[in-house]
Write a protein that holds these residues in place. Structure first.
Motif, PDB file in Angstrom:
ATOM      1  N   ASP A 192      -6.910   5.131  -2.779  1.00 53.33           N
ATOM      2  CA  ASP A 192      -7.047   5.081  -1.334  1.00 53.33           C
ATOM      3  C   ASP A 192      -5.709   4.655  -0.720  1.00 53.33           C
ATOM      4  O   ASP A 192      -4.770   4.276  -1.421  1.00 53.33           O
ATOM      5  N   PHE A 193      -5.636   4.739   0.602  1.00 51.39           N
ATOM      6  CA  PHE A 193      -4.376   4.463   1.281  1.00 51.39           C
ATOM      7  C   PHE A 193      -3.960   3.000   1.163  1.00 51.39           C
ATOM      8  O   PHE A 193      -2.776   2.698   0.993  1.00 51.39           O
ATOM      9  N   ASP A 194      -4.928   2.073   1.248  1.00 51.02           N
ATOM     10  CA  ASP A 194      -4.581   0.648   1.119  1.00 51.02           C
ATOM     11  C   ASP A 194      -3.967   0.349  -0.248  1.00 51.02           C
ATOM     12  O   ASP A 194      -3.018  -0.429  -0.355  1.00 51.02           O
ATOM     13  N   THR A 195      -4.498   0.955  -1.298  1.00 48.84           N
ATOM     14  CA  THR A 195      -3.944   0.760  -2.636  1.00 48.84           C
ATOM     15  C   THR A 195      -2.519   1.307  -2.688  1.00 48.84           C
ATOM     16  O   THR A 195      -1.617   0.648  -3.217  1.00 48.84           O
ATOM     17  N   ALA A 196      -2.295   2.478  -2.102  1.00 48.49           N
ATOM     18  CA  ALA A 196      -0.945   3.052  -2.065  1.00 48.49           C
ATOM     19  C   ALA A 196       0.005   2.143  -1.285  1.00 48.49           C
ATOM     20  O   ALA A 196       1.158   1.955  -1.684  1.00 48.49           O
ATOM     21  N   ARG A 197      -0.461   1.548  -0.195  1.00 47.83           N
ATOM     22  CA  ARG A 197       0.391   0.641   0.603  1.00 47.83           C
ATOM     23  C   ARG A 197       0.834  -0.565  -0.230  1.00 47.83           C
ATOM     24  O   ARG A 197       1.992  -0.948  -0.223  1.00 47.83           O
ATOM     25  N   ARG A 198      -0.102  -1.146  -0.931  1.00 53.08           N
ATOM     26  CA  ARG A 198       0.223  -2.345  -1.716  1.00 53.08           C
ATOM     27  C   ARG A 198       1.133  -1.996  -2.889  1.00 53.08           C
ATOM     28  O   ARG A 198       2.055  -2.749  -3.217  1.00 53.08           O
ATOM     29  N   LEU A 199       0.897  -0.853  -3.499  1.00 52.18           N
ATOM     30  CA  LEU A 199       1.778  -0.426  -4.590  1.00 52.18           C
ATOM     31  C   LEU A 199       3.171  -0.094  -4.070  1.00 52.18           C
ATOM     32  O   LEU A 199       4.167  -0.389  -4.731  1.00 52.18           O
ATOM     33  N   PHE A 200       3.268   0.501  -2.879  1.00 62.24           N
ATOM     34  CA  PHE A 200       4.582   0.782  -2.311  1.00 62.24           C
ATOM     35  C   PHE A 200       5.349  -0.520  -2.071  1.00 62.24           C
ATOM     36  O   PHE A 200       6.550  -0.601  -2.342  1.00 62.24           O
ATOM     37  N   THR A 201       4.674  -1.537  -1.585  1.00 66.20           N
ATOM     38  CA  THR A 201       5.321  -2.842  -1.407  1.00 66.20           C
ATOM     39  C   THR A 201       5.900  -3.327  -2.741  1.00 66.20           C
ATOM     40  O   THR A 201       7.044  -3.789  -2.809  1.00 66.20           O
ATOM     41  N   LEU A 202       5.134  -3.193  -3.808  1.00 59.79           N
ATOM     42  CA  LEU A 202       5.585  -3.674  -5.121  1.00 59.79           C
ATOM     43  C   LEU A 202       6.716  -2.810  -5.682  1.00 59.79           C
ATOM     44  O   LEU A 202       7.606  -3.318  -6.362  1.00 59.79           O
ATOM     45  N   ILE A 203       6.706  -1.525  -5.368  1.00 58.50           N
ATOM     46  CA  ILE A 203       7.816  -0.660  -5.773  1.00 58.50           C
ATOM     47  C   ILE A 203       9.093  -1.128  -5.068  1.00 58.50           C
ATOM     48  O   ILE A 203      10.170  -1.187  -5.677  1.00 58.50           O
ATOM     49  N   CYS A 204       8.973  -1.477  -3.807  1.00 58.77           N
ATOM     50  CA  CYS A 204      10.134  -2.010  -3.079  1.00 58.77           C
ATOM     51  C   CYS A 204      10.633  -3.306  -3.720  1.00 58.77           C
ATOM     52  O   CYS A 204      11.836  -3.504  -3.879  1.00 58.77           O
ATOM     53  N   VAL A 205       9.713  -4.184  -4.110  1.00 53.83           N
ATOM     54  CA  VAL A 205      10.092  -5.441  -4.762  1.00 53.83           C
ATOM     55  C   VAL A 205      10.875  -5.148  -6.051  1.00 53.83           C
ATOM     56  O   VAL A 205      11.867  -5.807  -6.344  1.00 53.83           O
ATOM     57  N   LEU A 206      10.447  -4.136  -6.793  1.00 54.39           N
ATOM     58  CA  LEU A 206      11.145  -3.793  -8.043  1.00 54.39           C
ATOM     59  C   LEU A 206      12.569  -3.298  -7.778  1.00 54.39           C
ATOM     60  O   LEU A 206      13.421  -3.354  -8.655  1.00 54.39           O
ATOM     61  N   HIS A 207      12.825  -2.807  -6.573  1.00 52.88           N
ATOM     62  CA  HIS A 207      14.162  -2.292  -6.231  1.00 52.88           C
ATOM     63  C   HIS A 207      15.142  -3.395  -5.850  1.00 52.88           C
ATOM     64  O   HIS A 207      16.328  -3.145  -5.743  1.00 52.88           O
TER      65      HIS A 207
END
Length: 176
Positions: free
Chosen positions: A158-173
């Motif tokens: 769902d979109f909320d899951t994608a939002r939270r994962l995108f935040t974590l992808i940014c953290v990894l960067h």
């Protein structure tokens, strides 16, 4: 970095292609943070909030899977985003690799606007802060939708899951 806006119309919608139930969710998340030396308190807070919110509520369904629940190991290796999916028992379930190229500009722009936002909340007028925040949320939504689209046919969420994962992808960067 994350945005937990309750008024986001798309966040409440769970597409019919995402199976529901306890078996189609992430119950633990491990970020590969070997390259991270240190983060600002704001970024560390966003990381914690994103993980907490993700584990509280998510829809995560690798295509063709009979269900989990899943433990997700998220990392970046050789310019690829790695979703190492394991079952709760620790048994491997599969890996999904995505090129980071489609995310680079969004993440770069997102970091720039986040920096402007954090600077603005110290001294700017409320209207300026709101305008910057709208841009920040827009970029976050764009990155989340890009992630959802790139995973389509591999992992449905769902979109909320994608939002939270995108935040974590940014953290990894964020490099120390």
């Amino acid at each position: 970095m994350s945005d937990r806006s309750a008024d986001d119309e798309t966040s409440a919608h769970v597409p019919p292609s995402v199976p529901e139930g306890e078996g189609f969710r992430i119950v633990d998340l491990v970020l590969d943070e070997r390259s991270v030396v240190r983060r600002s308190p704001d970024v560390e807070h966003e990381r914690k909030v994103a993980i907490f919110d993700l584990l509280e509520e998510n829809r995560f369904a690798p295509v063709g899977s009979d269900g989990g629940p899943y433990v997700l190991h998220l990392s970046i290796e050789e310019n690829r985003l790695v979703f190492d999916i394991r079952l709760e028992s620790g048994d491997p379930h599969g890996k999904v690799l995505l090129s980071l190229t489609p995310f680079r500009k969004i993440i770069k722009d997102y970091f720039l606007i986040c920096e402007s936002y954090y600077d603005a909340i110290k001294t700017a007028a409320p209207a300026q802060i709101e305008a910057i925040d709208m841009g920040r949320r827009g970029l976050h939504n764009e990155g989340s939708q890009t992630l959802k689209d790139r995973l389509s046919g591999k992992i449905e969420m769902d979109f909320d899951t994608a939002r939270r994962l995108f935040t974590l992808i940014c953290v990894l960067h964020i490099k120390g």
